[in-house]
Design a protein around this motif. Structure first.
Motif, PDB file in Angstrom:
ATOM      1  N   ALA A 101       0.797  -1.232   0.000  1.00 37.52           N
ATOM      2  CA  ALA A 101       0.000   0.000   0.000  1.00 37.52           C
ATOM      3  C   ALA A 101       0.828   1.281   0.000  1.00 37.52           C
ATOM      4  O   ALA A 101       0.359   2.319   0.428  1.00 37.52           O
ATOM      5  N   ALA A 102       2.050   1.233  -0.483  1.00 37.98           N
ATOM      6  CA  ALA A 102       2.878   2.437  -0.566  1.00 37.98           C
ATOM      7  C   ALA A 102       2.887   2.928  -2.005  1.00 37.98           C
ATOM      8  O   ALA A 102       3.565   2.360  -2.845  1.00 37.98           O
ATOM      9  N   PRO A 103       2.108   3.967  -2.325  1.00 40.05           N
ATOM     10  CA  PRO A 103       2.051   4.441  -3.703  1.00 40.05           C
ATOM     11  C   PRO A 103       3.415   4.868  -4.253  1.00 40.05           C
ATOM     12  O   PRO A 103       3.627   4.845  -5.442  1.00 40.05           O
ATOM     13  N   GLU A 104       4.351   5.215  -3.376  1.00 33.76           N
ATOM     14  CA  GLU A 104       5.677   5.616  -3.839  1.00 33.76           C
ATOM     15  C   GLU A 104       6.393   4.476  -4.561  1.00 33.76           C
ATOM     16  O   GLU A 104       7.351   4.696  -5.293  1.00 33.76           O
ATOM     17  N   ALA A 105       5.960   3.241  -4.318  1.00 33.17           N
ATOM     18  CA  ALA A 105       6.620   2.088  -4.924  1.00 33.17           C
ATOM     19  C   ALA A 105       6.349   2.001  -6.424  1.00 33.17           C
ATOM     20  O   ALA A 105       7.053   1.305  -7.139  1.00 33.17           O
ATOM     21  N   TRP A 106       5.333   2.694  -6.917  1.00 34.59           N
ATOM     22  CA  TRP A 106       5.016   2.649  -8.339  1.00 34.59           C
ATOM     23  C   TRP A 106       5.942   3.617  -9.073  1.00 34.59           C
ATOM     24  O   TRP A 106       6.008   4.787  -8.756  1.00 34.59           O
ATOM     25  N   ALA A 107       6.616   3.123 -10.072  1.00 33.57           N
ATOM     26  CA  ALA A 107       7.556   3.947 -10.824  1.00 33.57           C
ATOM     27  C   ALA A 107       6.803   4.964 -11.680  1.00 33.57           C
ATOM     28  O   ALA A 107       5.726   4.684 -12.211  1.00 33.57           O
ATOM     29  N   GLU A 108       7.389   6.130 -11.806  1.00 32.78           N
ATOM     30  CA  GLU A 108       6.824   7.147 -12.680  1.00 32.78           C
ATOM     31  C   GLU A 108       7.449   7.018 -14.058  1.00 32.78           C
ATOM     32  O   GLU A 108       8.618   6.672 -14.196  1.00 32.78           O
ATOM     33  N   ASP A 109       6.645   7.302 -15.091  1.00 36.49           N
ATOM     34  CA  ASP A 109       7.096   7.252 -16.468  1.00 36.49           C
ATOM     35  C   ASP A 109       6.748   8.571 -17.131  1.00 36.49           C
ATOM     36  O   ASP A 109       5.772   9.228 -16.766  1.00 36.49           O
ATOM     37  N   THR A 110       7.506   8.931 -18.144  1.00 39.51           N
ATOM     38  CA  THR A 110       7.154  10.077 -18.962  1.00 39.51           C
ATOM     39  C   THR A 110       6.338   9.540 -20.129  1.00 39.51           C
ATOM     40  O   THR A 110       6.846   8.768 -20.949  1.00 39.51           O
ATOM     41  N   VAL A 111       5.068   9.910 -20.158  1.00 39.84           N
ATOM     42  CA  VAL A 111       4.159   9.379 -21.187  1.00 39.84           C
ATOM     43  C   VAL A 111       3.296  10.493 -21.753  1.00 39.84           C
ATOM     44  O   VAL A 111       3.079  11.522 -21.120  1.00 39.84           O
ATOM     45  N   GLU A 142      -0.994  16.308 -28.096  1.00 36.08           N
ATOM     46  CA  GLU A 142      -0.268  15.501 -27.119  1.00 36.08           C
ATOM     47  C   GLU A 142      -0.236  16.240 -25.787  1.00 36.08           C
ATOM     48  O   GLU A 142      -0.416  17.458 -25.726  1.00 36.08           O
ATOM     49  N   PHE A 143      -0.036  15.468 -24.731  1.00 33.26           N
ATOM     50  CA  PHE A 143       0.083  16.030 -23.390  1.00 33.26           C
ATOM     51  C   PHE A 143       1.040  15.128 -22.622  1.00 33.26           C
ATOM     52  O   PHE A 143       0.640  14.132 -22.018  1.00 33.26           O
ATOM     53  N   VAL A 144       2.321  15.461 -22.698  1.00 32.93           N
ATOM     54  CA  VAL A 144       3.363  14.623 -22.097  1.00 32.93           C
ATOM     55  C   VAL A 144       3.552  15.043 -20.646  1.00 32.93           C
ATOM     56  O   VAL A 144       3.660  16.225 -20.330  1.00 32.93           O
ATOM     57  N   SER A 145       3.572  14.039 -19.775  1.00 35.06           N
ATOM     58  CA  SER A 145       3.715  14.306 -18.347  1.00 35.06           C
ATOM     59  C   SER A 145       4.420  13.136 -17.678  1.00 35.06           C
ATOM     60  O   SER A 145       4.452  12.032 -18.204  1.00 35.06           O
ATOM     61  N   ARG A 146       4.959  13.396 -16.513  1.00 38.09           N
ATOM     62  CA  ARG A 146       5.596  12.332 -15.718  1.00 38.09           C
ATOM     63  C   ARG A 146       4.572  11.858 -14.691  1.00 38.09           C
ATOM     64  O   ARG A 146       4.201  12.605 -13.784  1.00 38.09           O
ATOM     65  N   VAL A 147       4.115  10.614 -14.847  1.00 38.34           N
ATOM     66  CA  VAL A 147       3.035  10.079 -14.019  1.00 38.34           C
ATOM     67  C   VAL A 147       3.287   8.610 -13.712  1.00 38.34           C
ATOM     68  O   VAL A 147       4.169   7.986 -14.289  1.00 38.34           O
TER      69      VAL A 147
END
Length: 194
Positions: A101-111, A142-147
Motif C-alpha cells: 500500500a505504498a504508492p511511492e513504490a510505483w515507478a513514474e514514467d514520462t508518457v 499531445e500532453f506529455v507528463s511524468r506520471v
C-alpha cells in the motif's frame, strides 16, 4: 470495516516499567499488522476488479470469433494482448510484499497521456461494440507528463468501462480531453447516455 486494535498499553496505564514498554511495542506492532492487512484487502479487491476488463474483452473476442471464424487472426491477437494484461495483474499480486500500500513504490514514467487515453478508449470500444455500444474519443495533440502510468491507465479504464456499462444500448460514450490551466493540467471528460 476492521475493528480497531484493543490497546494493551491502555490496560497498563500508569506503569513505568519494562512490561508497559513491551505493551506499547506490542500495540504498535498490532496497529501495523492491521494496517497491512487492510491495505492488502484493498489491493486484492482492486486487482480482482481490474481483471474483469481484460476478461470481458477476451470473452467478447471469443464470441465474435464464434460468429465469424474468418476473424481468427485478429481475435487471437486481441486475446493474446488481454492475456498479457492479466499476466501483468497477476505479477502485481506476486509483488504485493514490495508494494504494501505504498504508492511511492510505483515507478513514474514520462508518457503522452492522450496516447494512453486513446489506447484505453480503443480497448473499451472493442468491448462496447459486442454490447451494441461504442466509445468515441476526441483528444487531439499531445500532453506529455511524468506520471504513474499504470495507475492512471487503470483510472481511465475504470471510468470509461463503467460508462460503457451504464450507457443505453445503441448509444456511445464520448471521451474528450483538453489541456487546462495554461497547459499544466489535462481535463478529461467521459459522458455516457445512461
Amino acid at each position: 470495516a476492521t475493528r480497531p486494535v484493543r490497546q494493551l498499553s491502555h490496560e497498563l496505564q500508569g506503569r513505568r516499567d519494562e512490561l508497559s514498554d513491551l505493551a506499547r511495542d506490542f500495540d504498535r506492532m498490532a496497529e501495523q499488522l492491521q494496517a497491512l492487512t487492510r491495505s492488502r484487502q484493498i489491493l486484492l479487491h482492486d486487482i480482482s476488479h481490474e481483471m474483469r476488463s481484460p476478461l470481458a474483452r477476451m470473452q467478447a473476442a471469443i464470441g465474435l470469433l464464434r460468429q465469424d471464424p474468418a476473424q481468427g487472426g485478429t481475435m487471437i491477437d486481441r486475446i493474446e494482448r488481454e492475456a498479457g494484461r492479466m499476466d501483468a495483474l497477476v505479477e502485481e499480486l506476486l509483488t504485493l510484499h514490495r508494494l504494501e500500500a505504498a504508492p511511492e513504490a510505483w515507478a513514474e514514467d514520462t508518457v503522452d497521456l492522450l496516447d494512453l487515453l486513446h489506447a484505453v478508449a480503443h480497448d473499451a470500444d472493442f468491448e462496447a461494440r459486442a454490447a451494441r455500444r461504442e466509445v468515441r474519443i476526441d483528444a487531439p495533440g499531445e500532453f506529455v507528463s511524468r506520471v504513474r502510468a499504470e495507475l492512471l491507465h487503470r483510472a481511465f479504464e475504470n471510468v470509461i468501462r463503467n460508462a460503457v456499462k451504464y450507457t443505453a444500448p445503441g448509444t456511445a460514450v464520448d471521451v474528450s480531453a483538453r489541456p487546462a490551466h495554461e497547459g499544466r493540467e489535462l481535463c478529461v471528460t467521459v459522458a455516457d447516455r445512461g
